[in-house]
Design an enzyme around this catalytic site. Structure first.
Site, mmCIF file in Angstrom:
data_model
loop_
_atom_site.group_PDB
_atom_site.id
_atom_site.type_symbol
_atom_site.label_atom_id
_atom_site.label_comp_id
_atom_site.label_asym_id
_atom_site.label_seq_id
_atom_site.Cartn_x
_atom_site.Cartn_y
_atom_site.Cartn_z
ATOM 1 N N ARG A 293 1.637 -1.230 0.099
ATOM 2 C CA ARG A 293 -0.561 0.165 0.350
ATOM 3 C C ARG A 293 0.719 1.066 -0.323
ATOM 4 N NH1 ARG A 293 -2.145 -0.037 6.346
ATOM 5 N NH2 ARG A 293 0.665 0.035 7.360
ATOM 6 N N CYS B 128 1.746 6.433 -7.564
ATOM 7 C CA CYS B 128 2.822 7.607 -7.906
ATOM 8 C C CYS B 128 2.248 8.778 -7.692
ATOM 9 C CB CYS B 128 3.204 7.504 -9.881
ATOM 10 S SG CYS B 128 3.143 9.078 -10.664
ATOM 11 N N GLU C 241 -1.678 8.276 6.043
ATOM 12 C CA GLU C 241 0.098 8.093 5.786
ATOM 13 C C GLU C 241 1.231 8.525 4.409
ATOM 14 O OE1 GLU C 241 1.423 5.480 8.702
ATOM 15 O OE2 GLU C 241 0.298 6.221 10.099
ATOM 16 N N CYS D 211 8.001 9.021 -5.546
ATOM 17 C CA CYS D 211 7.969 7.985 -7.241
ATOM 18 C C CYS D 211 9.450 8.137 -8.654
ATOM 19 C CB CYS D 211 6.831 7.705 -7.913
ATOM 20 S SG CYS D 211 6.449 6.976 -8.853
ATOM 21 N N GLU E 206 -4.209 8.006 15.166
ATOM 22 C CA GLU E 206 -3.493 6.443 15.505
ATOM 23 C C GLU E 206 -3.265 6.399 16.577
ATOM 24 O OE1 GLU E 206 -2.377 3.919 12.149
ATOM 25 O OE2 GLU E 206 -3.368 5.172 11.194
ATOM 26 N N LYS F 256 -3.409 -8.268 11.655
ATOM 27 C CA LYS F 256 -3.479 -9.842 12.430
ATOM 28 C C LYS F 256 -3.733 -9.744 13.867
ATOM 29 C CE LYS F 256 -1.718 -14.322 11.113
ATOM 30 N NZ LYS F 256 -1.091 -13.744 9.364
#
Ligand code: GLA
Ligand code: ZN
Length: 677
Positions: free
Chosen positions: A115, A119, A154, A159, A309, A358
């Site tokens: 993730r 570009c 985030e 690129c 978070e 997980k």
């Protein structure tokens, strides 16, 4: 200060929620809602990585499941921060349009996967994001339960594809009159790296150009600029979809890849993700480290921010993912509030069933239900936030500032100078920060672009880059009566990392009354000693060690406060003062131990009669004090980072709104008082 009021008008409590993983099991949503209510959760972030469920095939959209979830949550009093899902793309998108895949620094194009790897320039990626964002705004932008846009997730990385190269060339072209000017300012004659035209400009690469510091710096500036340009297009799409809701994006702990100080105008409110490693070193050290980042983020917009978070228990990506000891989750959460956050959000509400996160901590674990220790600690935090609800939208007033500047960090770390092992630059900032905080003073950490007026003390640790515009501000600040402290390795180069001739600190030699002649780098473990000079107005209780970097100064009007004791520069000045017009300019020539900063700043604060809510008394070891304020009250947070209880007396003229019983502050506990202004 411009405020961003969010609809619920109270401190937010909740976190990332990814129910798209179990849409086939509707009973899970019901169980989650029960648990959320139990845990006093009032807000979740939805849809962050849900693109594949929202647009399973190109041009085929399905918003029905999200409607059901948002409606259901709203009926239960749970608000939604809705994400734009550009942080991870569906497989069909890169299969059909490979240009959206990022190209790395070695010019290799990535395969599909992971993730945060699109570009930044690709018109196709931007178009596809635009279409989806606009539809999300049309579908949900006026839903009463949706309060805020969470733009992507985030943002980060870079690129190097041909599209990005072209955009970079245009960026560079716009910043220089012609290629001759660029060659001159980048010093390209060195090693015959002269450019004949802007068309030859390529992003830095270990396979090509990597030692041209000005190129590296411009590339980093470009990456920030292109990321913000991408974000702006995301937000424009939401506005085209007629949504007027505010927008945020979540930032990362001391992330070096983007200049967050440029994020001011693009977003209505900033947020960040905080994952401190508690219980590894003294808790207070960890608290200072993340407290400083809270303050860095708050200082960018100088208004409340959001903790987007944090982990309710242990992460699964740190080298060792240790459980937070009982109480630490609440202490860490309330630290964010104390430093100006209007939320405590977690990653994640429910623990994933499979794939890479997980085992990451969650409010609701694999076992589920409300009997676990973690969900009960989260519920306690939720109750605390309800008790503190009047603090919502109050601000933080700081009497002192530290200059912390991303571009300066970039340039200094890249420069190849006296120490390539470690310049201890962040540590240098932390030393000033720790000293001010231990005096009970709130601190802003500001870039060189921000104003200095209003601060009683400003410290500038290792300000290697200095443009004239900033030095003018410093001069005016000191002239007008300010106390300005600067350290070694400051005012050495300009904004293209080109050295100043004829002495440094280049613009400010007259203000500080000195010149830096040489800089000595010390091996790890080596030390010099700085001892107080007798017959000054200062009183230092002892000598201090200096390490890593020691400058050799030539004084031109300044006087020594401390002097080196060892090596061939024994008797040279280590710390100096210089009266300049109405103000004072102090220069710290060496990387002094933290204790020095404490003793030094305490005396400067005394001279200015500057005291925090704790007054002149020493704050107990392991205890942190900070304040927020609104029109009517100052809120004083006192947090105990010790695992043991301490006794503490209520501050005069205050009412307690959270905490203490019988004047005992338990280990990892917080007390909050309010005082009429
Ligand atoms: C980051 C991401 C989240 C999640 C957490 C795990 O902050 O934004 O999606 O991966 O880390 O700690
Ligand atoms: Zn690209």
């Amino acid at each position: 200060m411009n405020t961003t009021l969010l609809k619920p008008g109270t401190l937010l409590h909740g976190g990332d929620y990814n129910p798209e993983q179990w849409l086939d099991r509707p009973e899970i949503l019901e169980e989650d809602i029960r648990c959320m209510k139990y845990a006093h959760i009032n807000c979740v972030s939805l849809g962050i990585f849900a693109w594949a469920k929202l647009e399973p095939q190109e041009g085929v959209f399905d918003f029905s499941w999200m409607h059901e979830i948002i409606d259901r949550l709203y009926r239960e009093g749970i608000h939604v921060i809705l994400a734009t899902p550009s942080g991870a793309r569906p497989r069909w998108l890169s299969d059909r349009y490979p240009e959206v895949l990022r190209v790395d620094v070695n010019r290799h194009r990535n395969l599909f996967g992971e993730r945060h790897n699109h570009c930044l320039t690709s018109p196709i990626y931007r178009k596809k994001v635009h279409i989806l964002n606009k539809k999300l705004a049309e579908e949900f932008g006026s839903h009463p339960g949706v309060i805020l846009w969470h733009i992507s997730n985030e943002y980060g990385g870079e690129c190097h594809c041909p599209l990005c190269q072209e955009a970079f060339r245009n960026f560079v072209r716009s910043r220089y009159a012609d290629i001759q000017e660029l060659n001159k300012r980048w010093c390209t004659t060195f090693w015959s790296h002269t450019y004949d035209s802007f068309d030859q400009i390529e992003s830095p690469s270990p396979r090509g150009e990597s030692g041209l510091h000005a190129l590296n710096l411009e590339w980093k500036r470009f990456v920030t600029c292109q990321t913000l340009d991408f974000a702006k297009e995301e937000i424009e799409a939401l506005r085209e979809g007629e949504s007027v809701l505010p927008a945020t994006t979540n930032l990362m702990y001391y992330y070096d890849g983007l200049n967050y100080q440029k994020f001011t105008d693009t977003f209505d409110i900033l947020s960040w993700d905080n994952y401190p490693v508690w219980h590894k070193k003294a808790e207070m050290q960890t608290a200072l480290d993340c407290g400083m980042f809270h303050d860095i983020i708050r200082s960018i917009q100088k208004k409340p921010f959001l903790l987007m978070e944090s982990c309710p228990s242990a992460t699964n990506w740190q080298p060792v993912s240790k459980l937070k000891r009982p109480g630490m989750q609440r202490l860490s959460s309330l630290q964010a509030i104390a430093h100006g956050s209007d939320s405590v959000q977690y990653f994640q509400i429910r623990q994933g069933e499979g794939a890479s996160e997980k085992f990451h901590g969650a409010v609701i674990d694999h076992y589920g239900g409300t009997e676990g220790r973690v969900i009960n600690e989260v519920a306690e935090t939720g109750k605390a936030l309800e008790q503190l609800r009047e603090i919502y939208n109050s601000t933080v007033a700081a009497p002192v500032a530290i200059i912390y500047d991303w571009e300066n960090n970039w340039a200094m770390q890249d420069a190849a100078g006296p120490r390539n092992e470690n310049l201890f630059a962040k540590e240098a900032v932390l030393k000033s920060y720790e000293a001010f905080r231990k005096l009970g003073l709130n601190v802003d950490l500001i870039s060189m672009e921000q104003p200095l007026e209003g601060y009683q003390i400003v410290a500038a640790p290792m300000l290697y880059v200095m443009e004239e515009s900033f030095s003018d501000k410093v001069r005016d600040y000191v002239k007008a009566g300010g106390a300005f402290i600067m350290t070694y390795w400051s005012d050495i180069v300009d904004g293209t990392d080109r050295c100043f001739m004829k002495g440094t600190p280049h613009h400010l030699m007259d203000v500080f009354g000195l010149r830096q002649a040489e800089i000595d780098a010390l091996y790890e473990g080596e030390q010099n000693i700085a001892a107080p000079v007798t017959d000054t107005s200062w009183s230092f209780p002892r000598e201090y060690t200096c390490s890593h970097l020691c400058e050799l100064l030539k004084l031109r009007g300044a006087t020594s406060i401390l002097e080196y004791q060892e090596d061939f520069y024994a008797d040279y000045p280590a710390v100096t003062e210089h009266a300049y017009e109405q103000g004072m300019a102090y220069y710290i020539a060496a990387d002094m131990e933290t204790e020095f900063y404490l003793d030094f700043y305490r005396q400067i604060a005394d001279k200015l009669q500057l005291y925090g809510p704790w007054g002149k008394e020493t704050i107990p070891e392991g205890v942190a004090v900070s304040t927020r304020e609104n029109m009517d009250y100052t809120y004083i947070f006192v947090q105990n980072y010790n695992s043991h209880a301490i006794s503490i007396k209520p501050l005069p003229d205050t009412d307690m709104i959270y905490g203490l019983s019988d004047n005992i502050l338990d280990g990892y506990e917080t007390v909050v008082w309010k005082k009429k202004r």
